[in-house]
Design a protein around this motif. Structure first.
Motif, PDB file in Angstrom:
ATOM      1  N   VAL A  72       0.745  -1.432   0.133  1.00 19.33           N
ATOM      2  CA  VAL A  72      -0.256   0.094   0.016  1.00 19.33           C
ATOM      3  C   VAL A  72       0.844   1.521  -0.070  1.00 19.33           C
ATOM      4  O   VAL A  72       0.275   2.343  -0.665  1.00 19.33           O
ATOM      5  CB  VAL A  72      -0.959   0.137   1.235  1.00 19.33           C
ATOM      6  N   MET A  73       1.878   1.152   0.769  1.00 18.60           N
ATOM      7  CA  MET A  73       2.543   2.482   1.085  1.00 18.60           C
ATOM      8  C   MET A  73       3.537   2.220  -0.710  1.00 18.60           C
ATOM      9  O   MET A  73       4.020   3.696  -1.132  1.00 18.60           O
ATOM     10  CB  MET A  73       4.145   1.986   2.071  1.00 18.60           C
ATOM     11  N   ASP A  74       3.942   1.853  -1.060  1.00 20.17           N
ATOM     12  CA  ASP A  74       4.500   1.630  -2.091  1.00 20.17           C
ATOM     13  C   ASP A  74       3.735   2.490  -3.941  1.00 20.17           C
ATOM     14  O   ASP A  74       4.334   3.312  -4.498  1.00 20.17           O
ATOM     15  CB  ASP A  74       5.247   0.398  -2.946  1.00 20.17           C
ATOM     16  N   ARG A  75       2.376   1.384  -3.550  1.00 14.44           N
ATOM     17  CA  ARG A  75       1.210   2.338  -4.430  1.00 14.44           C
ATOM     18  C   ARG A  75       0.924   3.883  -4.247  1.00 14.44           C
ATOM     19  O   ARG A  75       0.848   4.487  -5.267  1.00 14.44           O
ATOM     20  CB  ARG A  75       0.372   1.066  -4.081  1.00 14.44           C
ATOM     21  N   GLU A  93       5.079  18.590  -2.482  1.00 11.75           N
ATOM     22  CA  GLU A  93       6.362  17.321  -2.793  1.00 11.75           C
ATOM     23  C   GLU A  93       5.622  16.104  -2.347  1.00 11.75           C
ATOM     24  O   GLU A  93       5.177  16.677  -1.301  1.00 11.75           O
ATOM     25  CB  GLU A  93       7.375  18.145  -2.252  1.00 11.75           C
ATOM     26  N   VAL A  94       6.187  14.894  -2.497  1.00 12.57           N
ATOM     27  CA  VAL A  94       5.916  13.836  -1.904  1.00 12.57           C
ATOM     28  C   VAL A  94       7.352  13.208  -1.443  1.00 12.57           C
ATOM     29  O   VAL A  94       8.744  13.144  -2.337  1.00 12.57           O
ATOM     30  CB  VAL A  94       5.307  12.608  -2.556  1.00 12.57           C
ATOM     31  N   ASP A  95       7.122  12.952   0.090  1.00 12.31           N
ATOM     32  CA  ASP A  95       8.474  12.458   0.678  1.00 12.31           C
ATOM     33  C   ASP A  95       8.287  10.764   0.914  1.00 12.31           C
ATOM     34  O   ASP A  95       7.256  10.991   1.780  1.00 12.31           O
ATOM     35  CB  ASP A  95       8.926  13.552   0.939  1.00 12.31           C
ATOM     36  N   TYR A  96       9.070   9.998   0.880  1.00 17.07           N
ATOM     37  CA  TYR A  96       9.043   9.187   1.612  1.00 17.07           C
ATOM     38  C   TYR A  96      10.640   8.208   3.047  1.00 17.07           C
ATOM     39  O   TYR A  96      11.178   8.810   1.492  1.00 17.07           O
ATOM     40  CB  TYR A  96       8.521   7.682   0.311  1.00 17.07           C
ATOM     41  N   TYR A 111      -0.315  16.298   4.659  1.00 17.16           N
ATOM     42  CA  TYR A 111      -0.978  14.733   5.135  1.00 17.16           C
ATOM     43  C   TYR A 111       0.308  13.982   4.893  1.00 17.16           C
ATOM     44  O   TYR A 111       1.614  13.563   4.445  1.00 17.16           O
ATOM     45  CB  TYR A 111      -1.124  13.833   3.353  1.00 17.16           C
ATOM     46  N   VAL A 112       0.176  12.943   6.802  1.00 16.50           N
ATOM     47  CA  VAL A 112       1.742  12.543   6.736  1.00 16.50           C
ATOM     48  C   VAL A 112       0.990  10.870   6.832  1.00 16.50           C
ATOM     49  O   VAL A 112      -0.496  10.692   7.662  1.00 16.50           O
ATOM     50  CB  VAL A 112       1.532  12.403   8.629  1.00 16.50           C
ATOM     51  N   ILE A 113       1.520   9.906   6.260  1.00 14.19           N
ATOM     52  CA  ILE A 113       0.507   8.071   6.293  1.00 14.19           C
ATOM     53  C   ILE A 113       1.974   7.271   6.386  1.00 14.19           C
ATOM     54  O   ILE A 113       3.226   7.620   6.273  1.00 14.19           O
ATOM     55  CB  ILE A 113       0.238   7.930   5.144  1.00 14.19           C
ATOM     56  N   ASN A 114       1.618   6.580   7.732  1.00 17.30           N
ATOM     57  CA  ASN A 114       2.697   5.743   8.259  1.00 17.30           C
ATOM     58  C   ASN A 114       2.601   3.834   8.472  1.00 17.30           C
ATOM     59  O   ASN A 114       1.406   4.479   8.904  1.00 17.30           O
ATOM     60  CB  ASN A 114       3.582   6.794   8.910  1.00 17.30           C
ATOM     61  N   LYS A 115       2.388   3.351   8.691  1.00 19.20           N
ATOM     62  CA  LYS A 115       2.725   2.005   9.628  1.00 19.20           C
ATOM     63  C   LYS A 115       2.979   2.376  10.197  1.00 19.20           C
ATOM     64  O   LYS A 115       3.776   2.869  10.767  1.00 19.20           O
ATOM     65  CB  LYS A 115       3.356   1.075   8.470  1.00 19.20           C
ATOM     66  N   GLN A 116       2.011   1.430  11.651  1.00 15.44           N
ATOM     67  CA  GLN A 116       1.994   1.270  12.917  1.00 15.44           C
ATOM     68  C   GLN A 116       2.163   0.077  13.048  1.00 15.44           C
ATOM     69  O   GLN A 116       1.353  -1.036  13.607  1.00 15.44           O
ATOM     70  CB  GLN A 116       0.967   1.982  13.048  1.00 15.44           C
ATOM     71  N   PRO A 117       2.775  -0.965  13.052  1.00 17.12           N
ATOM     72  CA  PRO A 117       3.980  -2.477  12.550  1.00 17.12           C
ATOM     73  C   PRO A 117       3.418  -2.936  14.364  1.00 17.12           C
ATOM     74  O   PRO A 117       2.358  -3.934  14.751  1.00 17.12           O
ATOM     75  CB  PRO A 117       4.930  -2.950  13.262  1.00 17.12           C
TER      76      PRO A 117
END
Length: 173
Positions: A72-75, A93-96, A111-117
């Motif tokens: 999902v993050m890659d997409r 801009e987009v940053d990862y 917008y901030v999107i992140n994984k929460q393992p």
């Protein structure tokens, strides 16, 4: 139940609760209280004003979570980079980095999107709708915010369509 809770408090705790500055609390929290509100009503409102935390037990393995979340993050990264390149301005801009995707839209916010393992979730912080925590639902194969049933791709599609004033549709599967 509230009266039982109050009765179970020690005398000193109950006394300190009665001394709560009702007017200051009401003003600071923007509750429509006045100074004449009883302590029981104040305590009841304090107990009921915050929604209960959502504890969702994920039935996917840690390995499966990472595979799904990374996909999902890659997409999202690909789609958002393409969106900013074709429709964006120079200040967008987009940053990862390290599992955190940041979409800076200049005057529209970030917008901030992140994984929460630990929770097996994807978290989104939106300048428009605020923070949300998405859980993976295997039956629909989507990331869903359980409080309102919205999907991650649905929310992003809706909000970015408003920002860019043209139809934008994300598909994260």
């Amino acid at each position: 139940m509230l009266s039982h809770t109050l009765r179970s408090l020690s005398r000193s705790s109950a006394t300190s609760l009665r001394r709560l500055p009702v007017q200051r609390f009401a003003t600071r929290r923007a509750y429509p209280f006045t100074a004449s509100v009883s302590n029981n009503a104040l305590i009841r409102c304090r107990l009921l004003s915050t929604p209960p935390p959502q504890v969702n037990e994920s039935h996917i393995s840690v390995e499966e979570y990472h595979a799904l979340a990374d996909k999902v993050m890659d997409r999202l990264l690909e789609s958002l980079e393409e969106l900013v390149e074709t429709c964006g301005d120079a200040d967008q801009e987009v940053d990862y980095h390290s599992g955190v995707l940041t979409l800076n839209l200049g005057q529209y916010g970030t917008y901030v999107i992140n994984k929460q393992p630990p929770n097996k979730q994807i978290w989104l912080s939106s300048p428009r709708s605020g923070p949300k925590r998405y859980d993976y639902h295997g039956d629909t194969q989507s990331w869903v915010y359980t409080r309102d049933g919205s999907t991650l791709d649905g929310l992003l599609s809706e909000e970015l369509t408003d920002i860019f004033s043209e139809p934008i549709s994300f598909t994260l599967d």
